[in-house]
Design a protein around this motif. Structure first.
Motif, PDB file in Angstrom:
ATOM      1  N   GLY A  59       0.769  -1.190  -0.019  1.00 50.72           N
ATOM      2  CA  GLY A  59       0.113  -0.156   0.134  1.00 50.72           C
ATOM      3  C   GLY A  59       0.773   1.521  -0.006  1.00 50.72           C
ATOM      4  N   VAL A  60       2.003   1.362   0.854  1.00 48.81           N
ATOM      5  CA  VAL A  60       2.814   2.654   0.833  1.00 48.81           C
ATOM      6  C   VAL A  60       3.564   2.609  -0.649  1.00 48.81           C
ATOM      7  CG1 VAL A  60       4.819   3.523   1.707  1.00 48.81           C
ATOM      8  CG2 VAL A  60       3.317   2.190   3.391  1.00 48.81           C
ATOM      9  N   VAL A  61       4.087   1.542  -0.944  1.00 46.59           N
ATOM     10  CA  VAL A  61       4.770   1.784  -2.410  1.00 46.59           C
ATOM     11  C   VAL A  61       3.605   2.096  -3.436  1.00 46.59           C
ATOM     12  CG1 VAL A  61       5.658   0.159  -4.059  1.00 46.59           C
ATOM     13  CG2 VAL A  61       6.476  -0.240  -1.854  1.00 46.59           C
ATOM     14  N   THR A  62       2.701   1.494  -3.320  1.00 51.39           N
ATOM     15  CA  THR A  62       1.482   2.352  -4.320  1.00 51.39           C
ATOM     16  C   THR A  62       1.325   3.441  -4.122  1.00 51.39           C
ATOM     17  OG1 THR A  62       0.693  -0.211  -4.411  1.00 51.39           O
ATOM     18  CG2 THR A  62      -0.522   1.561  -5.380  1.00 51.39           C
ATOM     19  N   ALA A  63       1.133   4.198  -2.944  1.00 53.23           N
ATOM     20  CA  ALA A  63       0.800   5.363  -2.711  1.00 53.23           C
ATOM     21  C   ALA A  63       1.757   6.189  -3.178  1.00 53.23           C
ATOM     22  CB  ALA A  63       0.553   5.622  -1.136  1.00 53.23           C
ATOM     23  N   VAL A  64       3.177   5.936  -2.969  1.00 49.60           N
ATOM     24  CA  VAL A  64       4.226   6.745  -3.324  1.00 49.60           C
ATOM     25  C   VAL A  64       4.130   6.947  -5.123  1.00 49.60           C
ATOM     26  CG1 VAL A  64       6.725   6.956  -3.814  1.00 49.60           C
ATOM     27  CG2 VAL A  64       5.656   6.341  -1.498  1.00 49.60           C
ATOM     28  N   ASN A  65       3.809   5.795  -5.798  1.00 46.54           N
ATOM     29  CA  ASN A  65       3.946   5.644  -7.104  1.00 46.54           C
ATOM     30  C   ASN A  65       2.770   6.647  -7.755  1.00 46.54           C
ATOM     31  OD1 ASN A  65       5.970   4.049  -7.308  1.00 46.54           O
ATOM     32  ND2 ASN A  65       4.747   2.154  -7.423  1.00 46.54           N
ATOM     33  N   ILE A  66       1.636   6.399  -6.857  1.00 49.62           N
ATOM     34  CA  ILE A  66       0.350   7.315  -7.357  1.00 49.62           C
ATOM     35  C   ILE A  66       0.765   8.831  -7.330  1.00 49.62           C
ATOM     36  CG2 ILE A  66      -1.757   7.988  -6.516  1.00 49.62           C
ATOM     37  CD1 ILE A  66      -2.384   5.053  -5.770  1.00 49.62           C
ATOM     38  N   ALA A  67       1.605   9.248  -6.072  1.00 47.10           N
ATOM     39  CA  ALA A  67       2.233  10.590  -6.005  1.00 47.10           C
ATOM     40  C   ALA A  67       2.819  11.088  -7.232  1.00 47.10           C
ATOM     41  CB  ALA A  67       2.551  10.762  -4.795  1.00 47.10           C
ATOM     42  N   LEU A  68       3.736  10.187  -7.664  1.00 43.34           N
ATOM     43  CA  LEU A  68       4.416  10.212  -8.839  1.00 43.34           C
ATOM     44  C   LEU A  68       3.697  10.493 -10.190  1.00 43.34           C
ATOM     45  CD1 LEU A  68       7.557   7.862  -8.124  1.00 43.34           C
ATOM     46  CD2 LEU A  68       7.551  10.738  -7.848  1.00 43.34           C
ATOM     47  N   ALA A  69       2.706   9.482 -10.338  1.00 44.81           N
ATOM     48  CA  ALA A  69       1.891   9.476 -11.439  1.00 44.81           C
ATOM     49  C   ALA A  69       1.162  10.920 -11.394  1.00 44.81           C
ATOM     50  CB  ALA A  69       0.826   8.931 -11.384  1.00 44.81           C
ATOM     51  N   PHE A  70       0.766  11.575 -10.267  1.00 43.58           N
ATOM     52  CA  PHE A  70       0.131  12.846 -10.221  1.00 43.58           C
ATOM     53  C   PHE A  70       1.273  14.066 -10.683  1.00 43.58           C
ATOM     54  CE2 PHE A  70      -3.509  10.913  -8.212  1.00 43.58           C
ATOM     55  CZ  PHE A  70      -4.586  11.595  -8.781  1.00 43.58           C
ATOM     56  N   LEU A  71       2.421  13.797 -10.170  1.00 43.21           N
ATOM     57  CA  LEU A  71       3.547  14.744 -10.494  1.00 43.21           C
ATOM     58  C   LEU A  71       3.589  14.696 -12.015  1.00 43.21           C
ATOM     59  CD1 LEU A  71       5.654  16.550  -9.801  1.00 43.21           C
ATOM     60  CD2 LEU A  71       7.159  14.627  -9.332  1.00 43.21           C
ATOM     61  N   VAL A  72       3.773  13.671 -12.666  1.00 43.17           N
ATOM     62  CA  VAL A  72       4.029  13.434 -14.179  1.00 43.17           C
ATOM     63  C   VAL A  72       2.719  14.302 -14.902  1.00 43.17           C
ATOM     64  CG1 VAL A  72       3.876  11.756 -16.291  1.00 43.17           C
ATOM     65  CG2 VAL A  72       5.211  11.321 -13.986  1.00 43.17           C
ATOM     66  N   LEU A  73       1.473  13.987 -14.365  1.00 39.93           N
ATOM     67  CA  LEU A  73       0.448  14.831 -15.038  1.00 39.93           C
ATOM     68  C   LEU A  73       0.700  16.252 -14.845  1.00 39.93           C
ATOM     69  CD1 LEU A  73      -2.254  14.795 -16.303  1.00 39.93           C
ATOM     70  CD2 LEU A  73      -3.291  14.740 -14.016  1.00 39.93           C
ATOM     71  N   TRP A  74       0.951  16.603 -13.798  1.00 39.58           N
ATOM     72  CA  TRP A  74       1.338  18.136 -13.527  1.00 39.58           C
ATOM     73  C   TRP A  74       2.318  18.626 -14.499  1.00 39.58           C
ATOM     74  CZ3 TRP A  74       5.570  20.810 -11.649  1.00 39.58           C
ATOM     75  CH2 TRP A  74       5.497  22.022 -11.409  1.00 39.58           C
ATOM     76  N   MET A  75       3.453  18.020 -14.659  1.00 41.58           N
ATOM     77  CA  MET A  75       4.604  18.266 -15.643  1.00 41.58           C
ATOM     78  C   MET A  75       4.064  18.505 -16.704  1.00 41.58           C
ATOM     79  SD  MET A  75       8.018  16.491 -14.033  1.00 41.58           S
ATOM     80  CE  MET A  75       7.646  14.835 -14.278  1.00 41.58           C
ATOM     81  N   LEU A  76       3.261  17.292 -17.429  1.00 44.47           N
ATOM     82  CA  LEU A  76       2.833  17.428 -18.638  1.00 44.47           C
ATOM     83  C   LEU A  76       1.785  18.512 -18.945  1.00 44.47           C
ATOM     84  CD1 LEU A  76       2.336  13.464 -19.202  1.00 44.47           C
ATOM     85  CD2 LEU A  76       4.247  14.798 -20.199  1.00 44.47           C
ATOM     86  N   TRP A  77       1.142  18.755 -18.056  1.00 42.66           N
ATOM     87  CA  TRP A  77       0.249  19.899 -18.024  1.00 42.66           C
ATOM     88  C   TRP A  77       0.741  21.431 -18.217  1.00 42.66           C
ATOM     89  CZ3 TRP A  77      -4.966  21.505 -18.412  1.00 42.66           C
ATOM     90  CH2 TRP A  77      -5.277  22.933 -17.876  1.00 42.66           C
ATOM     91  N   ARG A  78       1.736  21.506 -17.342  1.00 41.61           N
ATOM     92  CA  ARG A  78       2.633  22.670 -17.202  1.00 41.61           C
ATOM     93  C   ARG A  78       3.258  23.023 -18.664  1.00 41.61           C
ATOM     94  NH1 ARG A  78       4.041  26.384 -16.273  1.00 41.61           N
ATOM     95  NH2 ARG A  78       5.663  26.394 -15.123  1.00 41.61           N
ATOM     96  N   ALA A  79       3.882  21.754 -19.366  1.00 37.79           N
ATOM     97  CA  ALA A  79       4.455  21.821 -20.486  1.00 37.79           C
ATOM     98  C   ALA A  79       3.748  22.232 -21.676  1.00 37.79           C
ATOM     99  CB  ALA A  79       5.388  20.401 -20.861  1.00 37.79           C
ATOM    100  N   GLY A  80       2.030  22.004 -21.603  1.00 33.52           N
ATOM    101  CA  GLY A  80       1.353  22.389 -22.647  1.00 33.52           C
ATOM    102  C   GLY A  80       1.044  21.412 -23.385  1.00 33.52           C
TER     103      GLY A  80
END
Length: 403
Positions: A102-123
């Motif tokens: 559960g902890v491993v998955t939660a960290v990976n989920i946070a990283l998935a959201f970080l990737v989305l934010w980076m892609l959004w910011r990049a246009g």
């Protein structure tokens, strides 16, 4: 316009949350009571985090490399230790492998959201953002392993390269290599980008290429050197394991062997894989040079695709490595959809093979794995050709990025 964009982002966040929740449930659904009757293979809920909990003594709080060997690069080993410590801190004496998962998955989920934010910011185009938010590989792999660390660093490196911040991109790619090997395909593209910048003199180009190289080396060394000095044998475990590993059933060389076309031993696979990647990689750069000389970072997608096809190991979660790069740079998205579909077939073929070895059903054979892997390989070759022949997506040249 701002309101529309905000609404769009909120919708993306909701969809990504649903996708990650499905991924969480996909791995957790067979944890109550532990894996029984090969359900981890039958249903696909297998995760490397579960056997690691006891096999690598995470349950005892042992420090990777210093107190227990581990077959991962140092940055991933550090994440495993931190996540293990967090599991003990949160669940205390009741901590178990399901909690660790559960902890491993939660960290990976946070990283998935970080990737989305980076892609959004990049246009990134709206349609392509949906392809990350609703990515099938996230459902399969967000709780499978620790690959999201290197994936996030690779995406960050390419986005920095897009803005011509090559030194920063080199450092991020170097950190990615400290987590998983595959971001190494980005580094020669960054060096070539610096060396052949049109607007700089040759002394300036050489200096910048040297700075990019130094940034990557320093980032990788900063992570690796302390562990290599303190526990050299355990630090080298990942590299020795990678060299001695015979391969996987979905790897191209094993597929050829199963079909009786090119049976090889491990030393031959190591040699042929290295030669095939080097020769094919050079060809990809040469063929893509004319169209992408000023944006060589775009060639990271076909290079990584070729690396997956020539490597002796193709573990199921490797699909997650290339997925965000496909979303970012593939000229057409419907071949990417085919890649996802064939990847799902390959995933279950491989795990049903393990179920069959346990005498469970459904069962698959190495021939089943070979045909699923061949289908995925053909789609990947198609995407590689698209990346070299067709213009990149419009967002690549759009400027400025979103505020």
């Amino acid at each position: 316009m701002r309101l529309k964009l905000d609404r769009h982002l909120r919708a993306l966040l909701i969809v990504l949350a649903v996708t990650c929740a499905l991924g969480f449930g996909f791995k957790q659904h067979c944890m109550p009571g532990g894996w029984t009757h090969s359900e981890q293979y039958i249903t696909g809920c297998y995760s490397d985090a579960v056997p690691f909990w006891s096999a690598r003594q995470i349950d005892k709080g042992k420090i990777p490399y210093l107190q227990t060997p581990i077959e991962y690069p140092v940055l991933t080993g550090a994440a495993i230790w931190i996540e293990g410590a967090a599991t003990h801190l949160i669940f205390r004496r009741h901590a178990n492998d399901g909690d660790f998962l559960g902890v491993v998955t939660a960290v990976n989920i946070a990283l998935a959201f970080l990737v989305l934010w980076m892609l959004w910011r990049a246009g990134l185009d709206r349609q392509r953002l949906w392809w990350w938010a609703a990515a099938p590989p996230l459902i399969l792999y967000v709780g499978h392993n620790w690959d999201m660390i290197a994936v996030t660093l690779a995406v960050a490196a390419l986005l920095q390269a897009r803005e011509n911040r090559l030194v920063r991109a080199g450092a991020l790619a170097g950190l990615g290599v400290a987590a998983k090997l595959f971001p190494i395909v980005i580094l020669p593209l960054l060096g070539l980008s610096a060396l052949f910048e049109r607007e700089r003199s040759w002394p300036q180009r050489l200096r910048r290429a040297a700075l990019v190289t130094l940034a990557a080396i320093r980032a990788w060394t900063a992570v690796n050197l302390p562990v290599a000095l303190a526990a050299p044998d355990n630090w080298a475990e990942f590299y020795l394991f990678s060299q001695s590993r015979s391969g996987t059933a979905a790897g191209s060389w094993d597929v050829l062997g199963v079909l009786g076309w090119l049976p090889l031993g491990t030393p031959e696979k190591n040699l042929y894989a290295t030669l095939a990647f080097a020769i094919g990689g050079a060809a990809i750069v040469a063929l893509g040079w004319r169209r992408h000389r000023d944006r060589l970072w775009l060639l990271a997608t076909p290079l990584l695709g070729w690396f997956l096809l020539t490597n002796k190991v193709y573990s199921p979660q490797f699909d997650l490595w290339i997925w965000p790069l496909l979303v970012m740079t593939a000229p057409r998205l419907w071949p990417v959809a085919l890649f996802a579909i064939t990847g799902i077939f390959a995933y279950f073929a491989e795990f049903w093979f393990f179920a069959g070895m346990d005498g469970a059903w459904p069962a698959a054979s190495t021939i089943d794995i070979a045909f699923a892997a061949m289908a995925r390989a053909l789609v990947l070759l198609w995407i590689i050709a698209d990346c070299l022949r067709k213009s990149p997506p419009e967002w690549v040249g759009r400027w400025p990025v979103r505020d």
